[in-house]
Structure formats: C-alpha cells, structure tokens
Design a protein around this motif. Structure first.
Motif, PDB file in Angstrom:
ATOM      1  N   PRO A   1       1.043  -1.162  -0.002  1.00 31.22           N
ATOM      2  CA  PRO A   1       0.603   0.305  -0.097  1.00 31.22           C
ATOM      3  C   PRO A   1       0.909   1.278   0.137  1.00 31.22           C
ATOM      4  O   PRO A   1       0.136   2.028  -0.967  1.00 31.22           O
ATOM      5  N   GLU A   2       1.900   1.322   1.036  1.00 35.50           N
ATOM      6  CA  GLU A   2       3.037   2.495   1.095  1.00 35.50           C
ATOM      7  C   GLU A   2       3.857   2.566  -1.103  1.00 35.50           C
ATOM      8  O   GLU A   2       3.653   3.660  -1.211  1.00 35.50           O
ATOM      9  N   ARG A   3       3.741   2.195  -1.688  1.00 38.36           N
ATOM     10  CA  ARG A   3       3.299   1.876  -3.604  1.00 38.36           C
ATOM     11  C   ARG A   3       2.402   2.262  -4.216  1.00 38.36           C
ATOM     12  O   ARG A   3       3.299   2.249  -5.475  1.00 38.36           O
ATOM     13  N   THR A   4       1.614   2.344  -3.436  1.00 39.73           N
ATOM     14  CA  THR A   4       0.069   2.433  -4.299  1.00 39.73           C
ATOM     15  C   THR A   4      -0.289   3.595  -4.326  1.00 39.73           C
ATOM     16  O   THR A   4      -0.889   4.319  -2.207  1.00 39.73           O
ATOM     17  N   GLY A   5      -0.587   4.620  -5.269  1.00 35.14           N
ATOM     18  CA  GLY A   5      -1.826   5.694  -4.492  1.00 35.14           C
ATOM     19  C   GLY A   5      -2.818   5.528  -5.687  1.00 35.14           C
ATOM     20  O   GLY A   5      -3.369   5.212  -6.602  1.00 35.14           O
ATOM     21  N   ILE A   6      -3.449   6.999  -5.604  1.00 35.59           N
ATOM     22  CA  ILE A   6      -4.856   7.047  -6.570  1.00 35.59           C
ATOM     23  C   ILE A   6      -5.076   8.344  -6.997  1.00 35.59           C
ATOM     24  O   ILE A   6      -5.033   9.242  -5.944  1.00 35.59           O
ATOM     25  N   ARG A   7      -5.684   8.562  -7.967  1.00 37.58           N
ATOM     26  CA  ARG A   7      -5.893   9.876  -8.129  1.00 37.58           C
ATOM     27  C   ARG A   7      -7.322  10.665  -8.438  1.00 37.58           C
ATOM     28  O   ARG A   7      -8.052   9.699  -9.272  1.00 37.58           O
ATOM     29  N   LEU A   8      -7.792  11.632  -8.501  1.00 37.28           N
ATOM     30  CA  LEU A   8      -9.184  11.265  -8.031  1.00 37.28           C
ATOM     31  C   LEU A   8      -9.418  12.893  -8.688  1.00 37.28           C
ATOM     32  O   LEU A   8      -8.927  14.045  -8.455  1.00 37.28           O
TER      33      LEU A   8
END
Length: 362
Positions: free
Chosen positions: A218-225
C-alpha cells in the motif's frame, strides 16, 4: 516557498523536494502503444522532480482511450518502459507508473471491441482514433466476471511495473475514465452490488485499489481523483456524499497518497484532504506559466495542507523546473502544437537554464 524544496517521505522513498511531475499523455508511442526511445530522454530530463508520475498507461487493449496512448501489457512494452525507468533512476530520479482504463471513453477502432463501462450510458463526444472523428459508441456493461478480469489487469500491470523498476504506481480514478464512471449515479445505473448507493458505487475503485496494494504494497500505491470534474461528459450530483465514503475505504487500505486534479470541486477537495491520513498531492499547475504565479500557487496549496504539489505544463516546458523555481528564474513557454506529436520537437528540445544563458549571451 515554505517547505517546497525540503526533503519529504512518500512510502519508502525520500523525495528531495515536494514537486511532482504530473501525468501527461504525449503521444510518443508506436501504433500498439509501445513507448518510443525518445520517451527515455524526455523523462530523464525531468528527473530533478521530487517524483515523476508517468502518463496514463493502459493495462489491456480494451482499456485504451485514444490513438497513440501508451500501454503496459506485452513483453515488448515492458522492455521499453524498463529502459525509461532506468534512465530516470540513472539521472537520480524517482518514478511511478500511472495505470488507467478509459472505460466508455474509447472506440472499437482502437482495439476491435465494444468499450466497457459500469452501465450502457454513452459519453457525449468524439473519439480520438487513428482515422476519422467517430462519436463514442454505447458501451457494454461490465459483468461480474469482467470486473474480476479488469481488476487482475490492474494488478498484473502494477506487478510488471515494480518488477521492471518503477518505485510505485498511481491508479487513475479521475477525469471521466472507468473508475470515475463507477462513482457517478449518471454513468453508473447498475442495480447489483457495484451500483446503487455510495457504498455500492465506490466498491469497484476500492477493490482495484485493495488488489493492487496487496500485490505491491500500500505504501507504493496511490490514486488520482477528480471530484466534480466534468471532463469526458462526467456529472456527479451527489459527490459530497460519495467521496467521503470512498476516501474512508481507501484510507483503511493504507494507500500512500491521494492525488487531486486541478479543476475539481475546490471546497470538497479541501475537505477530503483534511480527511485523508496520508500524503495529499494537489495539482497546482494551472494558471499562467510564470515563476511568481507558479510559486504563489504552490504556497497556497502547501498552506491548505498539501504534502506534494504536481505540475503539468510547467514540467512539460521546463525540464529543470525545480531549479528555475528555486532561483526564481523565468520559465519557458510551452508549444501546444507539439503536445501530442512531433517526435523530439516540443518534447525533448526545451532549454535548461545553462543552455538558456549560453544562448542569451551568444
């Protein structure tokens, strides 16, 4: 410029500054979406960014949204991307891959299939294909089996990305593309567990995020909104109710960052940013292309609680943007003629400060 050039942690990385190169499609690919060699030079030139987020990259053929958009689902594409990320690392940079599925904002001319979406709701607009200007077709609603396959496409792409050296990934949940389409009651009229109320409509973006985070961390995962952003015929009348539910679901996964798009509902973005317990990235790169305006936008975003600031066109035209801002040097003007085509022209030929000074004195 309070804090703009201070080192900051993101996941397992230490970024040398808070400046993020925003994802920007540039069209420098083969017809099948394989990155061209010039892309390695382009990204490496901009390695002084605290973090580079790649242009939106498709994890499968049906995910493709327009001609000459880049992909990562074949061995050849992986080899080409590996050369790019190696070039960025060799130049001292850090890079995430952004993964995007276009959903209904696509056309059979691009991949031979009917585009897929939450529901059979056609997008108003013209598809960007290789020849002609066709209207978007009515998409095919994803079945439960299709949803499982699509989630695995995201997971496989993320696994490949970190396997070839990317420092992490950003899931594209914005701008009217597939994940965003699930969030709106206008584009998602499903009556199963992936539609209906807010909890149902956030399920698919949350499941994609959970699966990717489980695969690469999870620390290497992001999301754009982009709450409230009307691009690609989007409408979100109940966004103030939906996005807090989504943010809580994503926060529970421990994702490393959430990245908000400029042009979104500003008040709601501020509320969501305060709600988010991890790193908030805010796109501050709109407005005039000048040093003072860019720094002022950065200071406002930092004062409002942003942890990282993303810039698009400023990085497009200024490979050495951090140094230009640090020294308050003038910024290059961008050339829209070559945003999406032109090889190296309008792509890798923007001057850096030393070259600019030499040209001025000659």
């Amino acid at each position: 410029m309070s804090g703009l050039f201070d080192p900051v942690r993101l996941g397992g990385l230490t970024l040398p500054n808070r400046l993020v190169m925003s994802p920007m499609g540039r069209g420098r690919t083969t017809a099948d979406g394989t990155p061209l060699p010039v892309m390695a030079e382009y990204y490496a030139q901009r390695a002084a960014a605290g973090l580079i987020i790649s242009e939106a990259t498709h994890p499968s053929p049906v995910a493709v949204g327009h001609a000459h958009s880049v992909r990562l689902h074949t061995a050849e594409q992986a080899r080409a991307w590996a050369r790019i990320v190696d070039a960025v690392h060799d130049a001292g940079g850090r890079m995430y891959l952004q993964i995007m599925h276009a959903g209904r904002v696509s056309h059979p001319d691009l991949h031979g299939e009917t585009p897929v979406a939450p529901s059979a709701v056609r997008a108003d607009g013209i598809a960007r294909v290789f020849d002609g200007k066709p209207a978007y077709p009515v998409p095919r609603p994803l079945t439960r089996d299709d949803i499982a396959v699509t989630i695995e496409d995201f997971v496989r792409c993320a696994r490949t990305a970190v396997g070839i050296g990317f420092d992490g990934v950003e899931i594209h949940g914005a701008n009217g593309y597939l994940l965003h389409q699930f969030l709106s009651p206008v584009t998602n009229v499903r009556e199963d567990e992936y539609g209906g109320d807010a909890e149902g409509r956030v399920r698919f973006p949350a499941e994609v995020s959970r699966a990717v985070a489980a695969e690469i961390g999870p620390e290497r995962t992001g999301i754009r909104l982009s709450p409230g952003f009307a691009l690609n015929d989007m409408s979100e009348p109940d966004r103030a109710d939906v996005y807090p539910v989504l943010l809580d679901a994503l926060a529970a996964l421990g994702l490393g960052h959430v990245h908000f798009v400029a042009g979104s509902d500003v008040d709601l973005v501020h509320e969501l940013g305060r709600r988010w317990p991890h790193t908030v990235v805010v796109n501050a790169g709109t407005g005039p292309l000048d040093t003072d305006g860019t720094l002022a936008a950065a200071d406002r975003a930092l004062a409002d609680g942003a942890g990282l600031l993303s810039f698009g066109r400023q990085f497009l035209a200024n490979p050495d943007l951090p140094e230009r801002l640090r020294t308050r040097a003038p910024l290059n003007a961008w050339n829209p003629r070559f945003f999406y085509e032109g090889g190296g022209q309008g792509y890798t030929d923007y001057p850096v400060l030393a070259a600019s000074a030499a040209g001025t004195s000659s």
